[in-house]
Write an enzyme that holds these catalytic residues in place. Structure first.
Site, mmCIF file in Angstrom:
data_model
loop_
_atom_site.group_PDB
_atom_site.id
_atom_site.type_symbol
_atom_site.label_atom_id
_atom_site.label_comp_id
_atom_site.label_asym_id
_atom_site.label_seq_id
_atom_site.Cartn_x
_atom_site.Cartn_y
_atom_site.Cartn_z
ATOM 1 N N TRP A 99 -9.648 -3.800 2.898
ATOM 2 C CA TRP A 99 -8.428 -3.627 3.485
ATOM 3 C C TRP A 99 -8.083 -5.189 3.841
ATOM 4 O O TRP A 99 -6.878 -5.823 3.974
ATOM 5 C CB TRP A 99 -8.607 -2.959 4.803
ATOM 6 C CG TRP A 99 -8.559 -1.630 4.244
ATOM 7 C CD1 TRP A 99 -9.535 -0.568 4.327
ATOM 8 C CD2 TRP A 99 -7.275 -0.839 3.517
ATOM 9 N NE1 TRP A 99 -9.191 0.563 3.751
ATOM 10 C CE2 TRP A 99 -8.046 0.626 3.167
ATOM 11 C CE3 TRP A 99 -6.068 -1.192 3.018
ATOM 12 C CZ2 TRP A 99 -7.356 1.558 2.661
ATOM 13 C CZ3 TRP A 99 -5.375 0.028 2.494
ATOM 14 C CH2 TRP A 99 -6.121 0.935 2.142
ATOM 15 N N ASP A 155 -5.943 -5.655 12.342
ATOM 16 C CA ASP A 155 -5.735 -4.633 11.834
ATOM 17 C C ASP A 155 -6.685 -3.765 12.454
ATOM 18 O O ASP A 155 -7.854 -3.488 12.106
ATOM 19 C CB ASP A 155 -6.007 -4.435 10.293
ATOM 20 C CG ASP A 155 -5.749 -3.126 9.564
ATOM 21 O OD1 ASP A 155 -5.590 -2.274 10.257
ATOM 22 O OD2 ASP A 155 -5.849 -3.359 8.291
ATOM 23 N N LYS A 202 -4.759 7.960 11.750
ATOM 24 C CA LYS A 202 -6.321 8.319 11.917
ATOM 25 C C LYS A 202 -6.588 8.711 13.195
ATOM 26 O O LYS A 202 -6.749 9.735 13.798
ATOM 27 C CB LYS A 202 -7.237 7.227 11.631
ATOM 28 C CG LYS A 202 -6.702 6.670 10.076
ATOM 29 C CD LYS A 202 -7.305 5.408 9.567
ATOM 30 C CE LYS A 202 -6.846 5.051 8.403
ATOM 31 N NZ LYS A 202 -6.820 5.543 7.033
HETATM 32 N N1 PMP Z 1 -5.997 -1.021 7.096
HETATM 33 C C1 PMP Z 1 -6.826 -0.372 7.115
HETATM 34 C C2 PMP Z 1 -8.242 -0.511 7.899
HETATM 35 C C3 PMP Z 1 -6.773 1.162 6.610
HETATM 36 O O1 PMP Z 1 -7.932 2.072 6.868
HETATM 37 C C4 PMP Z 1 -5.980 1.462 5.784
HETATM 38 C C5 PMP Z 1 -5.553 2.879 5.216
HETATM 39 N N2 PMP Z 1 -6.647 3.755 5.285
HETATM 40 C C6 PMP Z 1 -4.553 0.581 5.742
HETATM 41 C C7 PMP Z 1 -4.754 -0.745 6.456
HETATM 42 C C8 PMP Z 1 -3.387 0.821 4.942
HETATM 43 O O2 PMP Z 1 -2.614 1.712 5.737
HETATM 44 P P1 PMP Z 1 -1.227 2.280 5.392
HETATM 45 O O3 PMP Z 1 -1.558 3.352 4.265
HETATM 46 O O4 PMP Z 1 -0.847 2.974 6.560
HETATM 47 O O5 PMP Z 1 -0.128 1.083 4.827
#
Ligand code: PMP
Length: 360
Positions: free
Chosen positions: A102, A172, A196
């Site tokens: 991420w 994030d 989540k």
């Molecule tokens: N950052 C983290 C730490 C994540 O776990 C995720 C999705 N699992 C995201 C960003 C991306 O999120 P989204 O699918 O809402 O764009």
């Protein structure tokens, strides 16, 4: 109702059953309007109350200081990877800590808008740890420092946050927001996809310090500027009303559980129980160690991929869903977010013990 499986999915993920029941009960008739919350104007008094209560409850639960705004946006955390540099990088330099998949996605987007300096990386050991905060190579002239507070795929989590002085810290927190108390005042901006710990997919929560809003440039597309959303109380355009409504119900549920202190204590116990089993023998092999282990996503391997496939098939047959590790790394991942019950962790442990006895 048939028995519900134990839900270990990483996201969208388990929601409190009470919340789902309330949604069901209110679906046809919200606030005695005779209409669903899905069907009323986002400019109505009823929706305005939903929007305001969600912001107020999040501020209360997370102890967000008065000089911060809470925004409900769309586009997922993935759009935040781009919105943060669009608003604050703009040809300058930013520090990013590379803790996993991420963080790397955030870095990729930021590079489109300026210079990215990787202040530390955990890639040398397969993202199995969080770099030491005292060894971060921070730039004094950075516009901000970006971290990923919980890496959902590799199962690591920051346990303390760096002091970045006057340089805003951006995080994030998609996979660990509201799992524990944190000092919000240390951050310039926090973002999190809701799916989540906060509610359903479709809304992204942004917590932004007011002085950061002033930095947003005037020449940005309207929807991509934090200023637009702050000035319009997240109602510039039609918001994801159902998702915001559900986030509101999840926040009320957290309050009913005793707030963040109670949630954190429960999360710490759940994670400790599982890590204890992982550390006990050599059949289960945790992919993370020590203090950087996530409270939310617990990752481990078995002695072979064949045994992992068998573990997944048998656990699913026993009513445990979502234990497969992310497709990019394989293995097993138990996501045990706020709404995941301690009894579910005990059931997984029982299953793990009998699987080991039969296959170890
Ligand atoms: N950052 C983290 C730490 C994540 O776990 C995720 C999705 N699992 C995201 C960003 C991306 O999120 P989204 O699918 O809402 O764009």
């Amino acid at each position: 109702m048939t028995a519900r499986p134990l839900n270990f999915y990483a996201g969208p993920a388990i929601l409190p059953l009470e919340v789902l029941r309330q949604v069901q009960a209110e679906l046809l008739d919200f606030n005695q309007k005779g209409l669903s919350v899905l069907e009323i104007s986002h400019r109505s008094k009823d929706y305005d109350a939903v929007n305001k209560a969600a912001e107020a409850d999040l501020k209360e639960i997370f102890s967000i200081p008065d000089n911060y705004r809470v925004l409900f946006l769309q586009g997922g955390a993935s759009l935040q990877f781009a919105m943060v540099p669009m608003n604050f990088l703009r040809g300058g330099k930013a520090d990013y800590v590379n803790t996993g998949v991420w963080a790397k996605k955030a870095i990729k987007e930021a590079k489109l808008f300026g210079q990215v300096h990787v202040a530390a990386s955990a890639e040398d050991k397969n993202f199995s740890y969080i770099p030491d905060i005292s060894a971060l190579d921070l730039s004094p002239d950075a516009r901000y420092v970006h971290i990923t507070s919980n890496e959902t795929i590799s199962g690591t989590q920051w346990q303390e946050y760096p002091d970045t002085g006057d340089v805003p810290l951006v995080a994030d927190m998609s996979s660990d927001i509201l799992c524990r108390k944190i000092p919000v005042s240390r951050f310039g901006l926090i973002y999190a996809g809701a799916q989540k710990n906060l509610g359903p997919a479709g809304v992204t929560v942004v917590i932004i310090r007011e002085d950061m809003i002033k930095l947003c440039p005037e020449n940005l597309a309207t929807m991509l500027s934090y200023k637009t959303h702050a000035e319009n109380d997240s109602l510039y355009n039609t918001p994801p009303v159902f998702s915001v409504y559900m986030v509101g119900l999840v926040l009320k549920w957290i309050k009913k559980q005793g707030g963040l202190a109670a949630i954190e204590a429960r999360n710490r116990k759940k994670a400790a129980r599982l890590y204890d089993v992982l550390d006990r023998g050599d059949f289960y092999r945790p992919t993370t160690a020590g203090k950087d282990r996530s409270l939310m996503n617990i990752t481990f391997r078995l002695p072979s991929e064949e045994l992992e496939a068998k573990f997944l098939a048998e656990s699913a047959a026993a009513g445990m869903l979502g234990l497969k590790g992310h497709r990019s790394v394989g293995g097993i991942r138990a996501s045990i977010y706020n709404a995941f019950p301690p009894e579910g962790v005990e059931r997984l442990i029982e299953f793990m013990k009998s699987f080991e006895a039969a296959n170890g």
